[in-house]
Enzyme design. Structure first.
Site, PDB file in Angstrom:
ATOM      1  N   GLU A 287       0.880  -1.137   0.009  1.00 33.03           N
ATOM      2  CA  GLU A 287       0.084  -0.070  -0.063  1.00 33.03           C
ATOM      3  C   GLU A 287       0.874   1.412  -0.035  1.00 33.03           C
ATOM      4  OE1 GLU A 287      -0.595  -2.789   2.125  1.00 33.03           O
ATOM      5  OE2 GLU A 287      -2.443  -3.294   1.693  1.00 33.03           O
TER       6      GLU A 287
ATOM      7  N   PHE B 198     -12.008  -7.953  13.098  1.00 34.59           N
ATOM      8  CA  PHE B 198     -10.953  -8.457  12.341  1.00 34.59           C
ATOM      9  C   PHE B 198     -10.671  -7.377  11.442  1.00 34.59           C
ATOM     10  CE2 PHE B 198      -9.339 -10.433   8.336  1.00 34.59           C
ATOM     11  CZ  PHE B 198      -8.259 -10.977   8.921  1.00 34.59           C
ATOM     12  N   GLN B 199      -9.365  -7.012  11.293  1.00 29.74           N
ATOM     13  CA  GLN B 199      -8.574  -6.041  10.760  1.00 29.74           C
ATOM     14  C   GLN B 199      -9.357  -4.449  10.532  1.00 29.74           C
ATOM     15  OE1 GLN B 199      -8.262  -7.272   6.313  1.00 29.74           O
ATOM     16  NE2 GLN B 199      -6.322  -7.965   6.870  1.00 29.74           N
TER      17      GLN B 199
ATOM     18  N   LYS C   5     -17.676  -1.341   5.217  1.00 30.64           N
ATOM     19  CA  LYS C   5     -18.314  -2.166   4.107  1.00 30.64           C
ATOM     20  C   LYS C   5     -19.778  -2.469   3.964  1.00 30.64           C
ATOM     21  CE  LYS C   5     -17.279  -6.872   2.678  1.00 30.64           C
ATOM     22  NZ  LYS C   5     -16.578  -8.393   3.179  1.00 30.64           N
TER      23      LYS C   5
ATOM     24  N   MET D  12      23.966   8.810   3.606  1.00 30.96           N
ATOM     25  CA  MET D  12      23.743   9.973   4.148  1.00 30.96           C
ATOM     26  C   MET D  12      24.010  10.051   5.621  1.00 30.96           C
ATOM     27  SD  MET D  12      23.784  13.193   3.520  1.00 30.96           S
ATOM     28  CE  MET D  12      23.007  13.865   2.016  1.00 30.96           C
TER      29      MET D  12
END
Length: 557
Positions: free
Chosen positions: A49, A111-112, A161, A473
């Protein structure tokens, strides 16, 4: 006409002119992906993502359009957060859409489930949690309006959802009206412009200091005319590269921590600084109390929060830079302009005495040389994206950008791993242009899995890895400021050629100077994703350098 929430979302995106979405599907966003399947909107399936939102950023930064990314709930949503902050810091217009667990499960540790609405409050310009399908179309319209107007930025829409599956009568949204948002659209105070022109007339050593706001507002042509008519030299921030031709006689290049010496000296000696769409961030000012102590500051910015935030503005001007410059140009006809001959002579002496240079080599692969060869081979016309680190600064110094939206860098947040997925977004936007990623070996490995994305969608991105086997760096700072104690910065070198080939890309190893230009030419002739592994010296440093919080007197190199 009755539609589901998922159908309303897709219809709303089409109404906003969305052509492509970068993302990854998952359980809580599946109804939307089902409608997306035959919507006509293209979708680029990234492998992470973070890659999706950086690709959307690359698309937005090179086109000026709103970039769109999509993820599912929980970890899919939280993986977007780095990109949201990155877009917020660099004023990039993004709309991020996340799936959420059904509304009756919110707050139950389903969940999630993750509170991405709460998490993203400080990471976005604005965000929404949709609880009523009847408001969805209006929310999408507002989200795009907020993302693209004023000072652009990221907006997140979290969509449960059950709202995606809910059915309602689809009503086209009303024209967006947000009274509390009108701070960005005030009239330009022309009296302040008159004061600024008087300051130009009185100045002996003026400098124009340009930031990314000039590019965002599309003001590069107005800037060019303004600089040419006033004969005032121009320096840019990292975000401002490309806003003014890097090869022009008035160009001082980039200033700040790794800017040119002559740009930094000019800012230090200036008696007037015209700051246009630029933040006075710490990489530019160093020790603020010592910054431009003798200069009068004119600060033009669309965001009131930036004016007087770090450096006091003697003449503040609120407004879109393009519109403000148009007012300046109109008033210049009656101004008593100077030629600043003595000032230009001084700057030319600094340019002659302190040019950007490096110790060349007959056999070693020097990073600055690689960037110069990419510049020459592409005639300065490529889109260049970068990760974060030494390679980023070498690219900024030695690729002389001629046009806006040809330089894409994570400048405010400094996100390693940004460059390659940003190149994916740029190449999707411009399939027929040359897109180069100049990356470090450490930065590239943070999003290396997006090689699969580039190959799957036949994106002929050229990736030049300046590979020194270190987090370069950080190692440079350890060398200069921590007595050479290289604490956990050695990476070693994976076989990038085999990795490229494993993903179906082309890999080229370059270990000698004579191999540099032929490798670049071969990459440009190849209609595939190409990974060039340039093995550069392990301890080459970026110079000049002003230590963090330091002053011009402490400049190294």
């Amino acid at each position: 006409m009755k539609l589901t929430g998922a159908q309303i979302l897709i219809e709303s995106l089409k109404a906003e002119g969305v052509e492509v979405i970068f993302g990854i599907p998952g359980g809580a966003i599946m109804p939307v992906y089902d409608v997306l399947f035959d919507s006509g909107i293209a979708h680029i399936l990234t492998r992470h993502e973070q890659g999706a939102i950086h690709a959307a950023e690359g698309y937005a930064r090179t086109t000026g359009k709103v970039g769109v990314c999509m993820a599912t709930s929980g970890p899919g949503a939280t993986n977007l957060v780095t990109g949201l902050v990155d877009a917020l810091m660099d004023s990039t217009p993004i709309v991020a859409i996340t799936g959420q667990v059904p509304t009756h499960l919110i707050g139950t540790d389903g969940f999630q489930e993750a509170d991405i609405y709460g998490i993203s409050i400080p990471a976005t310009k604005y965000n929404y949690l949709v609880r009523d399908v009847n408001k969805l179309a209006q929310i999408v319209a507002e989200a795009f309006y907020i993302a693209r107007t004023g000072r652009p930025g990221p907006v997140l829409i979290d969509l449960p959802k059950d709202i995606q599956n809910a059915v309602t009568e689809y009503v086209k949204p009303k024209p967006v009206s947000l009274p509390c948002y009108n701070q960005y659209f005030q009239e330009i105070n022309e009296a302040q412009v008159d004061k600024a022109i008087q300051a130009i007339e009185e100045a002996e050593r003026p400098v124009i200091y340009v930031g990314g706001g000039v590019i965002i507002s599309g003001a590069h042509q107005e800037l060019y005319e303004f600089a040419k008519r006033t004969r005032i030299p121009v320096t840019t921030t990292l975000m401002g590269l490309g806003s003014f031709p890097g090869t022009d006689e008035l160009s001082l290049g980039m200033l700040g921590m790794h800017g040119t010496k002559y740009a930094n000296y000019a800012m230090g000696e200036a008696d007037l600084i015209l700051a246009l769409g630029a933040r006075f961030d710490d990489r530019v000012t160093g020790k603020v109390s010592e910054f431009a102590r003798n200069a009068k500051i004119v600060h033009v910015d669309i965001d009131a929060a930036e004016i007087n935030k770090i450096v006091y503005a003697h003449i503040p001007i609120r407004g879109d830079v393009k519109k403000v410059l148009q007012v300046f140009l109109k008033k210049l006809d009656k101004a008593k302009l100077k030629t600043y001959d003595k000032w230009h002579k001084q700057i030319q002496e600094w340019k002659t005495q302190y040019p950007l240079t490096y110790e060349n080599s007959e056999d070693r692969v020097i990073p600055q040389y690689v960037v110069e060869q990419i510049y020459e081979a592409t005639k300065g016309e490529a889109i260049i994206t970068v990760g974060v680190g030494q390679h980023q600064m070498w690219a900024a110094q030695y690729y002389r950008f001629q046009a806006p939206r040809s330089w894409v860098s994570s400048s405010g947040l400094g996100t390693m791993g940004f460059g390659f997925p940003a190149a994916i977004g740029a190449q999707v936007a411009y399939p027929h242009r040359t897109v180069f990623t100049i990356d470090g070996d450490g930065s590239f490995q943070m999003t290396i899995q997006e090689l699969a994305t580039a190959v799957q969608y036949h994106l002929p991105i050229k990736i030049a890895i300046l590979n020194n086997g270190y987090l370069g760096m950080v190692r440079q700072w350890q060398q200069l400021f921590f007595k050479g104690r290289y604490s956990h910065t050695f990476l070693g070198s994976p076989d990038f050629v085999k990795i490229a080939e494993g993903y179906g890309a082309v890999g080229i190893l370059i270990t000698k100077k004579a191999e540099v230009r032929p490798a670049i030419e071969k990459a440009l002739e190849t209609d595939n994703t190409v990974v060039m592994d340039f093995r550069i010296p392990q301890e080459d440093n970026v110079y000049p350098m002003i230590p963090a919080g330091g002053t011009l007197k402490q400049m190294i190199g």
